[in-house]
Design a protein around this motif. Structure first.
Motif, PDB file in Angstrom:
ATOM      1  N   GLY A 160      -4.445   9.337  15.963  1.00 29.45           N
ATOM      2  CA  GLY A 160      -4.589   8.947  14.762  1.00 29.45           C
ATOM      3  C   GLY A 160      -5.511   9.957  14.042  1.00 29.45           C
ATOM      4  N   ARG A 167      -8.917  -9.240   1.747  1.00 22.83           N
ATOM      5  CA  ARG A 167      -8.579  -9.457   0.420  1.00 22.83           C
ATOM      6  C   ARG A 167      -7.111  -9.518   0.209  1.00 22.83           C
ATOM      7  N   LEU A 178      -2.655  -0.493  10.328  1.00 28.82           N
ATOM      8  CA  LEU A 178      -3.848  -0.469   9.980  1.00 28.82           C
ATOM      9  C   LEU A 178      -5.035  -0.106  11.256  1.00 28.82           C
ATOM     10  N   ALA A 179      -5.901   0.912  11.142  1.00 28.95           N
ATOM     11  CA  ALA A 179      -6.929   1.275  12.076  1.00 28.95           C
ATOM     12  C   ALA A 179      -7.770   0.075  12.237  1.00 28.95           C
ATOM     13  N   ALA A 186       2.079   5.574   3.781  1.00 32.66           N
ATOM     14  CA  ALA A 186       3.479   4.716   3.268  1.00 32.66           C
ATOM     15  C   ALA A 186       4.408   5.985   2.974  1.00 32.66           C
ATOM     16  N   GLY A 226       0.741  -1.174   0.022  1.00 32.73           N
ATOM     17  CA  GLY A 226       0.023   0.009   0.022  1.00 32.73           C
ATOM     18  C   GLY A 226       0.882   1.369  -0.096  1.00 32.73           C
TER      19      GLY A 226
HETATM   20  N1  LIG Z   1      -4.261   8.689   6.873  1.00 32.54           N
HETATM   21  C1  LIG Z   1      -3.947   8.754   8.353  1.00 32.54           C
HETATM   22  O1  LIG Z   1      -3.988   9.646   8.924  1.00 32.54           O
HETATM   23  C2  LIG Z   1      -3.714   7.203   8.963  1.00 32.54           C
HETATM   24  C3  LIG Z   1      -3.917   6.313   8.418  1.00 32.54           C
HETATM   25  N2  LIG Z   1      -3.681   5.067   9.027  1.00 32.54           N
HETATM   26  C4  LIG Z   1      -3.854   3.872   8.566  1.00 32.54           C
HETATM   27  O2  LIG Z   1      -2.969   3.684   7.552  1.00 32.54           O
HETATM   28  C5  LIG Z   1      -3.499   3.042   6.317  1.00 32.54           C
HETATM   29  C6  LIG Z   1      -3.254   3.478   5.003  1.00 32.54           C
HETATM   30  O3  LIG Z   1      -4.014   4.705   5.054  1.00 32.54           O
HETATM   31  P1  LIG Z   1      -3.596   5.897   3.864  1.00 32.54           P
HETATM   32  O4  LIG Z   1      -2.164   5.973   3.836  1.00 32.54           O
HETATM   33  O5  LIG Z   1      -4.350   6.959   4.509  1.00 32.54           O
HETATM   34  O6  LIG Z   1      -4.290   5.360   2.906  1.00 32.54           O
HETATM   35  P2  LIG Z   1      -4.428   5.460   1.162  1.00 32.54           P
HETATM   36  O7  LIG Z   1      -5.559   5.087   0.710  1.00 32.54           O
HETATM   37  O8  LIG Z   1      -3.671   6.762   1.096  1.00 32.54           O
HETATM   38  O9  LIG Z   1      -3.135   4.389   0.951  1.00 32.54           O
HETATM   39  C7  LIG Z   1      -3.639   3.039   0.957  1.00 32.54           C
HETATM   40  C8  LIG Z   1      -2.932   2.672  -0.402  1.00 32.54           C
HETATM   41  O10 LIG Z   1      -3.333   1.251  -0.516  1.00 32.54           O
HETATM   42  C9  LIG Z   1      -3.407   1.041  -1.978  1.00 32.54           C
HETATM   43  N3  LIG Z   1      -3.954  -0.269  -2.317  1.00 32.54           N
HETATM   44  C10 LIG Z   1      -5.311  -0.388  -2.394  1.00 32.54           C
HETATM   45  N4  LIG Z   1      -5.560  -1.668  -2.767  1.00 32.54           N
HETATM   46  C11 LIG Z   1      -4.302  -2.507  -2.636  1.00 32.54           C
HETATM   47  C12 LIG Z   1      -4.120  -3.675  -2.761  1.00 32.54           C
HETATM   48  N5  LIG Z   1      -5.057  -4.653  -2.973  1.00 32.54           N
HETATM   49  N6  LIG Z   1      -2.673  -4.030  -2.599  1.00 32.54           N
HETATM   50  C13 LIG Z   1      -2.004  -3.250  -2.338  1.00 32.54           C
HETATM   51  N7  LIG Z   1      -2.145  -1.798  -2.074  1.00 32.54           N
HETATM   52  C14 LIG Z   1      -3.278  -1.611  -2.374  1.00 32.54           C
HETATM   53  C15 LIG Z   1      -4.053   2.260  -2.370  1.00 32.54           C
HETATM   54  O11 LIG Z   1      -3.850   2.193  -3.748  1.00 32.54           O
HETATM   55  P3  LIG Z   1      -4.885   3.020  -4.899  1.00 32.54           P
HETATM   56  O12 LIG Z   1      -5.580   4.062  -4.031  1.00 32.54           O
HETATM   57  O13 LIG Z   1      -3.997   3.638  -5.953  1.00 32.54           O
HETATM   58  O14 LIG Z   1      -5.855   2.085  -5.095  1.00 32.54           O
HETATM   59  C16 LIG Z   1      -3.459   3.256  -1.744  1.00 32.54           C
HETATM   60  O15 LIG Z   1      -2.363   3.848  -2.489  1.00 32.54           O
HETATM   61  C17 LIG Z   1      -5.031   2.473   6.937  1.00 32.54           C
HETATM   62  O16 LIG Z   1      -5.258   1.514   7.106  1.00 32.54           O
HETATM   63  C18 LIG Z   1      -5.121   3.673   7.988  1.00 32.54           C
HETATM   64  O17 LIG Z   1      -6.143   3.087   8.852  1.00 32.54           O
HETATM   65  C19 LIG Z   1      -2.750   5.140  10.242  1.00 32.54           C
HETATM   66  C20 LIG Z   1      -2.498   6.382  10.780  1.00 32.54           C
HETATM   67  C21 LIG Z   1      -3.150   7.363  10.328  1.00 32.54           C
END
Ligand SMILES: NC(=O)C1=CN([C@@H]2O[C@H](COP(=O)(O)OP(=O)(O)OC[C@H]3O[C@@H](n4cnc5c(N)ncnc54)[C@H](OP(=O)(O)O)[C@@H]3O)[C@@H](O)[C@H]2O)C=CC1
Ligand SMILES: O=C(O)[C@@H]1CCC=N1
Length: 266
Positions: free
Chosen positions: A171, A77, A96-97, A14, A9
């Motif tokens: 968070g 998934r 992940l939350a 990330a 992800g």
């Molecule tokens: N944002 C925040 O402030 C915080 C978030 N979190 C946690 O961090 C995690 C990520 O959040 P965030 O970075 O905001 O979310 P994003 O949507 O920015 O990042 C998630 C990424 O995962 C990718 N993705 C989707 N499906 C798949 C798959 N099957 N395989 C691999 N990658 C995939 C998405 O790609 P695409 O969108 O291109 O399809 C996207 O780039 C979450 O679980 C959230 O709970 C924790 C603390 C703070």
């Protein structure tokens, strides 16, 4: 150079974490492989950070340390699509939350799992991350996880039972504060300030207040009292905040987000 950190992800969190890990020298760009489905995002990550990118989660999952940075909604998934061979990291770090250590340990049998909750100020190294270690984690792995998340700010360790509450507060909290800053600026505009001046005043007021509280270690209530002159402007403003339920709105927001985090883990 061998990949040391795989990330599944490649979104907001990330990118934030990887950028700081590289800036602080925790990893070299060639030691990080990010798996991300969207081509443009893969290209952006590679261009910006020089890290390896792939659309194959199995490749990232072969790294000794695997960070899960997908949305909780796609966790099942993603895990179902990992092949047993690639399901081989020594340490799994989840940001992940909601997703529980038991779910993570079930998905990565026999692997050490640490559930974490960072936040977006990680982007500028001012985050705070809470860690909770699973049963199979040893001291060296906790040390490694701590080192990784110290690259993006403070690290605390909490029992897993507290992680949903952490998620509701630190968070999700940056969003609440961003709204507060935006609303303060709107108030300034409503009171006649030009927008750029209002934006600057609002931002610096929040930054300065947080810095003052942090450095002086005085209680927020004490600072509030210091600002509030008898019969003055601040108490007039506070009266409106109390009438509008400002405190309870924040309390309810944290509770609602913590509850939602619990739901995401079901
Ligand atoms: N944002 C925040 O402030 C915080 C978030 N979190 C946690 O961090 C995690 C990520 O959040 P965030 O970075 O905001 O979310 P994003 O949507 O920015 O990042 C998630 C990424 O995962 C990718 N993705 C989707 N499906 C798949 C798959 N099957 N395989 C691999 N990658 C995939 C998405 O790609 P695409 O969108 O291109 O399809 C996207 O780039 C979450 O679980 C959230 O709970 C924790 C603390 C703070
Ligand atoms: O909104 C969310 O679900 C994520 C988790 C914490 C912050 N953002």
């Amino acid at each position: 150079m061998a990949v040391k950190l795989g990330v599944i992800g490649g979104g907001v969190m990330a990118s934030a974490i990887v950028s700081r890990l590289l800036a602080g020298g925790t990893y070299q760009s060639t030691e990080i492989l990010i798996s991300e489905p969207t081509l443009s995002q893969r290209e952006a990550l590679h261009q910006q950070y020089g890290v390896g990118v792939t659309d194959d989660n199995n490749l990232a999952a072969m790294s000794p340390v695997l960070m899960l940075a997908i949305k909780p909604q796609v966790f099942d998934r993603v895990v179902a699509q990992l092949s047993p061979l690639s399901n081989n990291p020594q340490l799994v770090l989840s940001i992940l939350a909601g997703v529980k250590i038991a779910q993570l340990e079930g998905a990565f049998p026999d692997r050490a799992v640490i559930r974490t909750m960072p936040n977006t100020p990680a982007t500028v190294g001012m985050g705070i991350t809470a860690l909770s270690a699973g049963a199979r984690v040893d001291a060296a792995q906790i040390e490694l996880a701590t080192q990784i998340f110290q690259a993006v700010g403070e690290v605390i360790t909490v029992p897993e039972s507290l992680l949903d509450a952490v998620t509701g507060l630190s968070g999700s909290g940056p969003a609440y504060i961003a709204i507060a800053i935006e609303a303060l600026a709107d108030g300034g505009v409503a009171a006649g300030l030009p927008r750029p001046i209002a934006d600057r005043l609002a931002l610096q007021t929040v930054l300065g207040t947080a810095t003052l509280l942090n450095e002086s270690q005085i209680h927020p209530a004490q600072l509030k009292d210091r600002v509030t002159s008898p019969g003055g402007t601040t108490i007039a403003g506070i009266t409106k905040l109390e009438q509008a339920g400002f405190r309870s709105a924040l309390i309810e927001a944290v509770i609602a987000a913590a509850t939602r985090s619990q739901e995401l883990g079901k």
